[in-house]
Each structure stands twice: as C-alpha cells, then as structure tokens.
Design a protein around this motif. Structure first.
Motif, PDB file in Angstrom:
ATOM      1  N   ASN B  32       0.818  -1.208   0.000  1.00 40.00           N
ATOM      2  CA  ASN B  32       0.000   0.000   0.000  1.00 40.00           C
ATOM      3  C   ASN B  32       0.855   1.263   0.000  1.00 40.00           C
ATOM      4  N   ALA B  36       0.711   4.125  -2.659  1.00 40.57           N
ATOM      5  CA  ALA B  36       0.440   5.498  -2.238  1.00 40.57           C
ATOM      6  C   ALA B  36       1.475   6.463  -2.824  1.00 40.57           C
ATOM      7  N   LYS B  41      -4.815   4.988  -8.270  1.00 39.68           N
ATOM      8  CA  LYS B  41      -5.949   4.364  -7.599  1.00 39.68           C
ATOM      9  C   LYS B  41      -6.620   3.421  -8.585  1.00 39.68           C
ATOM     10  N   VAL B 362      21.762  39.657   2.794  1.00 41.97           N
ATOM     11  CA  VAL B 362      20.838  38.550   3.037  1.00 41.97           C
ATOM     12  C   VAL B 362      21.394  37.676   4.163  1.00 41.97           C
ATOM     13  N   GLY B 363      20.500  37.010   4.835  1.00 40.82           N
ATOM     14  CA  GLY B 363      20.903  36.077   5.888  1.00 40.82           C
ATOM     15  C   GLY B 363      20.828  36.663   7.286  1.00 40.82           C
ATOM     16  N   ASN B 364      20.487  37.972   7.394  1.00 38.50           N
ATOM     17  CA  ASN B 364      20.405  38.559   8.733  1.00 38.50           C
ATOM     18  C   ASN B 364      19.043  38.247   9.344  1.00 38.50           C
ATOM     19  N   THR B 365      18.947  37.110   9.983  1.00 31.92           N
ATOM     20  CA  THR B 365      17.681  36.697  10.560  1.00 31.92           C
ATOM     21  C   THR B 365      17.470  37.303  11.946  1.00 31.92           C
ATOM     22  N   LYS B 366      18.520  37.885  12.540  1.00 33.44           N
ATOM     23  CA  LYS B 366      18.370  38.526  13.848  1.00 33.44           C
ATOM     24  C   LYS B 366      18.796  39.981  13.822  1.00 33.44           C
ATOM     25  N   THR B 367      19.939  40.229  13.200  1.00 32.48           N
ATOM     26  CA  THR B 367      20.503  41.572  13.230  1.00 32.48           C
ATOM     27  C   THR B 367      19.775  42.466  12.246  1.00 32.48           C
ATOM     28  N   ARG B 469      12.419  36.335  20.958  1.00 30.03           N
ATOM     29  CA  ARG B 469      12.676  35.077  20.265  1.00 30.03           C
ATOM     30  C   ARG B 469      14.034  34.525  20.656  1.00 30.03           C
TER      31      ARG B 469
END
Lengths: 253, 858
Positions: B32, B36, B41, B362-367, B469
């Motif tokens: 099965n 799947a 089907k 790019v890539g500054n997820t905090k600063t 966070r």
C-alpha cells in the motif's frame, strides 16, 4: 499513567484515529494548543499506516492543519505540501494550497531582517492565485501578497533613509532614485521624492565651491520632480523654503 | 495475454482503466505504501504507454528508496488493465566495521562518509568511500594506502525481510613513505640547498627537523615542482624547466627523488611601456610596479606587481580595482628579447568607471538592517572599490554578530555599459550571547556567579512582544547582567551599551548600575557578621567616540559616575570610621589608541595605549573647611554618649586634655571623596617568527603605571580607589573602587609597599608600576575555540609616595600558561608563575603560584 499515555502505547489504531480526530476538532474549536499538540502526537504515529487508504487523506489533512492552527508555520507548509502531493484530487486541495502559502506569510520576519522568506511567501501566494484565480481565499491571498510587497518597500525605503540620516547623501540620492524606479505604486513614494531632494539639497549646501553650482541645480531637478507628482504635497512648504535658499545661493555663480 | 509496456509500439498509446495494482519486490515497505507513493488508484484512467506511466516511475525514483523500478501490465480485459509495479529496494546499512585503523579514527570516517545506520548502500557510496579513504591516507604520506569494502546481508531474527547489510571496510594504510634523498641534476647556477628549500612540502628525512615531517604526498609534490620553477623565475631564469623527475622506491618506507632541471639564461628587465592607461599616468604605474630597467627579471614579483588581485597587495590590477575600474584588464606582454634583456608592455583595458548601485544584505535573521548598513564601507552611488568590499567584510566580522568565516560578498549584475554593479553580502548569524555560571573558592569562601551578556540586544524590543525570540535582539546593543554572591558579600550589576547613539554617528553610550553589600568577615570563625555591613551603590554614564584624526585608531571617552559607600558598624584597617558614609562623584577621561591586528584574541602586530584620568571636584577649594585643624576643633573631640569629653580609655577629661575623635574627623574628610588618579598602560605586539598564516610566535611587551593623589594635603589621599598588586588580577569585587593589578607568581594583592607596618598590609598603594614580556604561540585559532600557549617574565611593585618610589625595586616572576577562548564562554586560562622575590614580611623567594584566569581580556 493517563488514558492518553496508554493509548499512545497501544496498538488500537481505530481508537487512536477516533481520539486524534476528537482532540483535533475540540482543539480547533476551543483554540486549545494542548489538545492540538496531543492530537499531533497520535496523528504522527498512525498517519503512515493509513497512507493510501481512504482514512489517510483525512489524517494527513488533520496533521497539517493542527500544525497550522498551532502556529507551527515552519512545519505546516511541508505537511500541506505533502497532503497535496499524496491526495491531489482531494476537495481540500485548494484549502491546503492556500494554507501552505499562508504559513509562509505568517512566518515572514519584520521588514528590517532578511526577506528571503517574504519573497518565498509571495511566490507561494502567487502560485495559489494562479491556480485558483476565483478561489475561496483569493481575496485574502491578494491582501497578504500586497502586505508583503509593502514590507519589501518599507525595507528599501528605510535603508535609503538611513543613508540620509547618517549624511551619506550621495548614497541616499542613488538609493531613493532606485527606490522610485523599483516600486512605482508604493505609499512611500512621496516621501522618497522628498528625501531625494533633501539629500541633494544638503549635499549641495555642504559642498566645496566648485561642486556646489552643479549640485544645487541637481537638487532643483529633484524639486521639480516632486512638484510634478505632488503639487499639493505635505512637504511642499518645507521644500519651497529650501528652494528659495537654493535660488539665492545660485545667484553667487 | 501478458505483455509489458515496453513491447507496445510507440505512439500507439491507448486509454485504460486501472484494474488491480500489485507490487512485487518490496521487503520493508508495504504494498500500500508503494502504491500510495505512485498516487494511482484503482479505477483511474491512464494512457499506456503515456506521460502518467513515466511519472509514476519517476515518483518512485525520486523517493531514493529503490535501486530499480519497473511497471508492467499483467493483464488486459477490455479496457481494464492490471498493473504490476516491480521495485528493488536499496539495501540499508545496519552496521559498519573497520579493520586496519585505530578506534578513534573510526568515528571520523563514519562522519565524513555518512556511513550511519540507515544510510542507503549504493554502488556509488561504496566507490566514493573507498576512494575517499585511500586518498585521505595518501594525503598524510601513506603512499600505498588502499581501502576495500565488503558488504554482507544482515539477518535480523526479528524481521524476515530486513533488507539490511553490514559493511566491512578493510583499510591497509601501509607505511608512511618518507623521502630519503632529493637529488638535482643540471643545476649549475642555483645550489641544491636553495632548490630543496623551494620544495615547501616535500622534505628530506632529517632528525632535527620537527616542524615539518618528511613525507611524500603526490599532490604536494606536484605543487612543489611549480614552486621550484618559481624559485628560478625569482632569480631571472624565466626559461627554467624540469626536464624529468623520478621517484625511486627504495623500500616500503622510503622513496628517493631525482629531479633534472634545465636552467636556461638569466634575464634582465629592459624597457617597460604602458599602453591604454588614461586614469593613471605612466609615472604612477611605474611607482606601483617598483621595478626598473636593468633589474634582474624576477618573473614572480613582476607578475604579482602587475596582475595580483589579492587584497592589500600592491599591484597595477589592484590600483584599478580599488579606484572604480571593475572591468579593467591588465596584461603583461614581452615585446622584445635581445641577448639577456627583455622589453615589456603592460597593456591595460580600463573599461568604464564603475559605481555601486544596489547594496543588499541577506541572511540577517536577527541583526537588523540599520546595524549592518551603518558599518558598511560600500555605499550606493560610490565608486567601485575592491578594497572597500574587503574592509566591509572585516568590519562586519568584527561586530561579532556573524560567523566571520562565512561572510561573503557577491558581485551581482555587473554592467560594463552602464558602469554599475550590485553587491550582495551574505551573512550567517552567530551566537552573540554568553552565559557565565561559575562557582569556586576565593576570598575565604564559596563564590557563586551568574552572568548573562547579550551582545546584540534590542532595548526597543523589550516593549514588543513579537521581538522575544527568546530575547529581543538585533539592534547591536549590549546588555549584561551579573550577580555574584558568597557567604559574606553580594553584588549585582547591570550594564548597557548602545554603540551608535541616535543612529547618526558611532558615538557609544554606556551606562551601568551596581549594588554591593558586604558583611564583615570573621576569619577566625570563618563566618560573616550580618550586623556589620558595608554597602556600595554605583551608577555611571559615559560617551565614547572614535576620532578621525590624528588617525582612526584613537578613541576618546568621557564618563561621569557616582558611588555611595555606606558603612554600618564596619571597622577595618582601611576605614577609620566604622559608621558613616562616603560619596564619590567623579569625571573620567580616557584616551585609547588601539591598532592591534588582526585577531582581537590573538593580536600579531600593532600596539594599544591608554591614558585614563579620573577626577573629583576639588571641594576643599571652596567649602572653607580647614581639614588640617579638624582635630583641634571642639566639634571633633571624643565624647561619650552624654556629650562629655573623654579620652581613648573612656575616662572623662577636661577641655585642655581632650583627644580628637578620629572617626568623626575621617567621616568629615571623606564624606565627599576628593582625589585624582592617572593611569597609563601600553601594549606592543610583535611577530618574532611566522611559521604560517596562523602560527605566529608573538611577543607582547607591556607596561603600566598608576598614581593616586590628593588636591589638598590636609585632607589626604583617600583610602578608596587604591591599587592592589599581585596574583591573577581578577577584579573579584570592587569593594572600594580598588584596582587589582595582575602580577603572576605571587598571591593575590600581596605586593604591598615594602615598608608597610604589619597592621597596614591590607591597605592599597597609591603608586604602582608593572612590566611584562609575554611570548605567545597559537595552538589553534579556529573561531569555535582559540587556544594559545604563553610564557612570561613579569615585574611590578607598589609604593605609598614618590619619596619611596624606586623603579628598580621590583618583585619579579616568570612562568608559563595556556589560554582558551571560546565565544560562548569567553576566555579561560591557567598560569603557573614562580616569584623570585619575597613578599613583604617573608624571607626568600615566594616560589610557585597557580593562577586561574577567567574572562579577563588583555
């Protein structure tokens, strides 16, 4: 050892299915994170066993939606994506497609951080809108996309404004010029025209003599640009005062 | 009727309704599950052959769970087709064993090759692993290393069809091959020794060489041959070449190398002409080149001065790159060779002057953006400069918020027609917070410390619930909280720093608050007397600014602080009054020049100087108190509780025989502290010997002085703010504004002025000096952990006044130690020091002392 713990350890899949569904439904109605989390634990156990079977579709949807209801937006898009792959013909596919995109929308960071996720969310929302232009969630999706667009605009605007604030006027002029070209419909447009003028004006008035005339004239062109688009603009009065100063200084050359 | 899909003629596809779907070949997955995966089907409509059937095969392939997938039609009745899916599952790794290597290496190989249980054992995995291992050992000089992998089906008793395999990796390292001799032939002008020196990584066996062991690595040897030719080029032999190189296997452990060279003639530089240069004149370019007609033609140097694009290298290419000419091209061409002289042309295509357009991060997820953009040296609309990009990377790395090793600039959309270029900086956030949790014995009891420091904090975020966070971050501010407690004292402190106050200029604002409560410690019973205490409350605010002149290394700082000391029946030698208070309101000015480079944890060059002056207002100038005469004034005579004059023994006396109440006098003298303090400190870092880019033997030369004085002689030098020399120099707690000065090889705070009376040895000095020489050698300077070893010679002394000051009367010591710096823990270290001189009150050298260094930066 509670009923729930016993159930987790048991092999009674039928009972697990029923309990998971009950917890999910109640959790969603009562907005109870605890119940949703409990249902997820069961769903994760039994979902693989039902994959391909008629109940699998419901289970897969509940698993994805429970994460979504919990605000677990880093997991929910993957679960919705998988649901769409496994059960492409389901009636819930449109909802799943929207919620997948919406999950990305909810996890976008504030404007002053990396916007990679925002761009991804905009793509996902657009993908939903392309697939279901008349869809149930189409209005909501376009509102979300517009909001994200404004976020990108705010980012570019604030970066340019920082150059103005820190008195790197040349950088500010270049950035506002780019901003005006890149985001034609932005609500920050008028302010951008103003700041571009103000940067040029301040750059000119702080220049050495042999550069000043040219720079004053450049500032004047930015004044004209503002006036053309916003003759009744909020900043007009302030700018007129600066223009007077420019004109009087220009008489020295 | 039975036919496979492949047998049907192409283009002859027909629509079928799917009947039964069966799966063969599965062991671990249920039928099965496989169905799947396909999304098929019973009852679906399908064209066979058609797009959908190949989609099904692709879907199964993409799961990466099968090594073979086939789709068959097993039966067709009318338009109903039964389908069989045949799969072969990829075997799964159960366990891997190694032979021929030590156990410790095993984990490393498992990690590097991903041989964890559950890994899919494909042919590719086996081949790449074999090659990887053999190469790994070859790179280490095991020239004859080989690896062989065998797999065997693993029989699981619990599961019939487990589809798992065990893997055995047989490694034969062989012997490490050394080079017994390197012989050159054909070299007449260059000596063997010089040529052997050019082979940087291929060395002969030699007993006294322990820095670089002899080994033969084919890749290194190929590199070294190029270096050999470069060595010739440096001396003008531009035609030199290797005619042949021979490797002679002497035995399992040794090879001999023979290299035959042809040297050719030595050449000299003739005329150098520049073509195509408009932005720079010939004279400017000649200066950059730095090579003249008649010089020996050093091909390597010539090439570097013309073409090198390495940052900080002086070259014509860089001159253009750093001044806006992104699209410039520079070529060096030999135009004429006559006898032993070569004429050159440097041909330059300048291209359009280029300006930065968009600058992105790019890539500054905090600063937050503003923290990053304010540090950047590259701005939109500014002329392109490679140097500015390199400097930006350095500045961003120095913030400490990002992984300095993973900062990369990317040049995007360079447009030679428009003369524009975009720049994207990719940053990776790194942990910028430290937690300090510490317990230990010191000062006669257990001390526990809890410290939190957040180096990329956001005060604004405190009021925004979404910013947690888990803590508000990203504004580049630092916040630290610290609490320390022992049986007899507690101290709490909080400090905050905003490096760009107002966001317009790099003016940093620092504020701090601290509170300390100390109980009198009874050394005999080893317990604190809670009824007798000493409280200190302190606040300070400061502004610091980096100057642009005389150079960018100078920082000037101003601060104002206030401290209140409150004594409650706290009698020690230091405070002549046991009940009372003392306020210290001061202004501090500091000037620092710091041009140490490059790594702040392990500087290899540069110096750091600082001069600090701390002053209080000269209250006695205007308050009209005659401090010299206090002892004679009626208000300051010793009295009993009823106001009757008494002597020191408590007997009543007449006014003529009255004695002054020293507690009262001192309370008056020190109610508002009046002093000035000047400190100087200097550090010089010199690289004595460099064994490579990150292994420098560095000498740190250090000197420091301090002086505490009084404006008003009668009021005297305050018993606060004094210097305590000796020991690890850790400011465990600043009881009374005291400064602890490190002097290893002696117990903490033991170097008191030499003629101190026995009962006054706990008092601080008002003058001190200290000198130290430290040799440092790095063990590793990786960002996760920097470790270096050190040895030191130190000397220092403290005095009560200038009359006693003697620059040659010093307590000397020597020793060695180790420092470990990890970003999450800060600095940890241990030093063993031997004190050559006696401490006051003892005979003979002080001997060995062990010092633990925690969190101290210098």
């Amino acid at each position: 050892c509670s009923e729930y713990q016993k159930l987790l350890k048991s092999d009674d899949t039928a009972k697990k299915y029923a309990t998971a569904e009950e917890l999910y439904t109640q959790g969603k109605e009562e907005k109870s994170n605890k119940k949703l989390r409990k249902s997820i634990r069961i769903l994760e156990q039994i979902e693989p066993q039902f994959r391909g079977k008629p109940q699998g579709q419901r289970l897969s949807y509940m698993l994805a939606d429970a994460h979504y209801q919990l605000g677990d937006y880093f997991v929910s898009p993957f679960e919705f994506e998988r649901f769409q792959q496994l059960y492409a013909n389901s009636e819930k596919t449109e909802e799943a497609s929207f919620k997948e995109a919406a999950s990305y929308y909810y996890r976008t960071p504030p404007y002053n951080l990396d916007q990679t996720d925002t761009k991804k969310a905009m793509e996902e929302l657009q993908e939903y809108l392309n697939k279901y232009p008349q869809g149930e969630y189409a209005d909501q999706a376009s509102d979300m996309a517009a909001e994200l667009q404004r976020k990108l605009e705010k980012k570019a605007f604030e970066i340019a404004r920082q150059y103005h604030k820190t008195e790197f006027y040349k950088a500010a002029i270049a950035s506002f010029t780019n901003f005006i070209a890149d985001y034609p419909g932005t609500p920050f447009r008028e302010e951008a025209f103003y700041y571009r003028f103000d940067s040029a004006y301040k750059l000119a008035t702080n220049s050495v003599a042999f550069l000043m005339e040219e720079r004053l004239k450049e500032a004047k062109t930015y004044y004209e640009a503002y006036k053309k688009y916003y003759p009744e603009g909020e900043r007009m009065e302030e700018m007129n005062a600066s223009l007077e100063d420019i004109n009087s200084r220009l008489q020295n050359f | 009727l039975s036919l496979t899909a492949q047998d049907l003629p192409l283009g002859d596809s027909q629509k079928y309704v799917i009947g039964d779907i069966s799966v063969s070949g599965v062991t671990t997955y249920s039928e099965n599950t496989v169905i799947a995966f396909t999304g098929l089907k019973k009852g679906d409509e399908i064209y066979l052959p058609g797009q959908k059937s190949s989609d099904i095969i692709n879907k199964l392939w993409n799961t990466k769970l099968f090594s073979d997938v086939n789709l068959y039609i097993t039966n067709i009745e009318g338009n109903v087709a039964d389908i069989e899916i045949e799969v072969v599952e990829v075997p799964v790794l159960h366990e891997v064993k190694f032979t021929g290597i030590k156990k410790g290496k095993k984990e490393e190989l498992i990690d590097e090759n991903d041989l964890k249980p559950g890994a899919k054992v494909t042919e590719n995995l086996i081949t790449t692993t074999q090659n990887y291992i053999a190469n790994k050992y070859r790179k280490d000089g095991f020239l004859n290393a080989s690896a062989e992998i065998r797999t065997r089906k693993y029989e699981d008793t619990a599961q019939a069809n487990s589809n798992m395999v065990n893997m055995v990796v047989d490694i034969d390292k062989g012997e490490r091959v050394k080079v017994s001799s390197i012989e050159f032939t054909g070299n007449e002008k260059m000596k063997d020794k010089k040529l052997r020196g050019a082979l940087k990584n291929t060395k002969r066996k030699n007993l006294i060489r322990f820095w670089k062991r002899s080994k033969y690595v084919p890749g290194d040897f190929e590199e070294d041959k190029k270096k050999l030719i470069d060595r010739y080029k440096e001396y003008g032999y531009r035609d030199a070449r290797i005619l042949s190189d021979t490797l002679i296997k002497e035995d399992e452990k040794n090879v001999a190398i023979k290299i035959e060279v042809e040297e050719g003639d030595q050449y000299y530089i003739g005329d150098i002409n520049f073509l195509g240069n408009a932005a720079f004149t010939d004279a400017q370019l000649e200066r950059t080149l730095g090579l003249d007609k008649g010089d020996v033609y050093n091909g390597v140097l010539m090439d570097e001065r013309v073409n090198s694009r390495e940052p900080n290298k002086n070259s014509i290419a860089n001159t253009y790159q750093n001044n806006g000419y992104l699209f410039s091209q520079v070529d060096l061409v030999e135009t004429n060779v006559y006898n032993d002289t070569i004429d050159f042309e440097v041909r330059i295509l300048e291209g359009k002057e280029t300006y930065f357009d968009q600058i992105r991060v790019v890539g500054n997820t905090k600063t937050k953006d503003h923290v990053i953009y304010r540090e950047m040296r590259t701005k939109p609309g500014q002329k392109y400069s490679q140097e500015a990009v390199v400097n930006t990377i350095r500045e961003l790395g120095a913030l400490g918020f990002f992984d300095a090793e993973n900062l990369s600039p990317e040049i995007i959309n360079p447009d030679p027609q428009a003369g524009t270029v975009d720049l994207e900086y990719q940053v990776t956030e790194a942990g910028a917070s430290q937690i300090e949790l510490q317990g230990g014995y010191g000062g006669g009891g257990f001390i526990g410390t809890l410290g939190l420091s957040f180096n990329n904090f956001s005060i604004q975020g405190l009021f925004d619930k979404d910013a947690y966070r888990p803590i508000p971050m990203g504004d580049g501010q630092s916040l630290s909280l610290r609490a320390q407690a022992s049986t007899f004292y507690q101290t709490y402190s909080l400090s905050f720093r905003e490096p760009w106050l107002g966001g317009k200029r790099p003016v940093s604002l620092s504020t701090s608050f601290s509170y300390t409560r100390q109980f009198l410690y009874d050394y005999v019973n080893r317990e604190a007397d809670k009824s007798r205490s000493f409280d200190i409350l302190g606040v300070s605010v400061g502004l610091a600014k980096r100057l642009t002149s005389p150079d960018q290394f100078v920082t000037i700082s101003n601060s104002i602080g206030f401290q209140r000391y409150n004594l409650n029946n706290y009698n020690t030698g230091l405070f002549t009054f046991g009940d009372g208070f003392s306020n210290n309101l001061y202004y501090q000015l500091g000037i620092t020049r710091d041009n140490t480079a490059v790594n702040p944890i392990f500087p290899t060059s540069g110096s750091k100087f600082s001069v600090i002056a701390k002053l209080t207002p000269p209250y006695s100038l205007w308050n009209g108190v005659d401090y010299g005469n206090l002892e004679n004034e009626d208000d300051y005579q010793l009295r009993d509780d009823n106001g009757n004059l008494i002597d020191n023994n408590g007997n009543r006396v007449t006014a003529e025989n009255s004695v002054p109440d020293t507690q009262k006098v001192d309370q008056k003298k020190y109610n508002w502290l009046e002093f000035y303090k000047v400190k100087f400190s200097g550090d010089w870092y010199n690289t004595l010997f460099s064994f490579g880019p990150s292994s420098n033997l560095v000498l740190r030369t250090h000197a420091e002085y301090g002086f505490l004085g009084a404006y008003n002689k009668d009021r005297g030098v305050v018993p606060f703010e004094r210097f305590y020399v000796g020991g690890d120099g850790l400011g465990a707690y600043s009881l009374d504004g005291r400064e602890t000065i490190q002097l290893r090889g002696y117990p903490n705070q033991s170097i008191v002025p030499i003629d101190r009376a026995l009962d006054a040895r706990d008092d601080g000095a008002t003058i001190y000096n200290k000198y130290s020489l430290e040799l440092r050698f790095p063990i590793t300077l990786k960002p996760q952990a920097s470790i270096y070893a050190l040895s030191f010679l130190e000397a220092g002394a403290s005095f009560d006044n200038f009359r006693d000051y003697n620059p040659f009367q010093l307590n000397r010591s020597a020793g060695l130690g180790l420092r470990i710096f990890m970003p999450t823990f800060g600095l940890l270290g241990i030093d063993f020091g031997y004190g050559f001189d006696p401490i006051v009150g003892q005979q003979g050298p002080n001997g060995w002392e062990t010092h633990f260094i925690i969190g101290q930066q210098f």
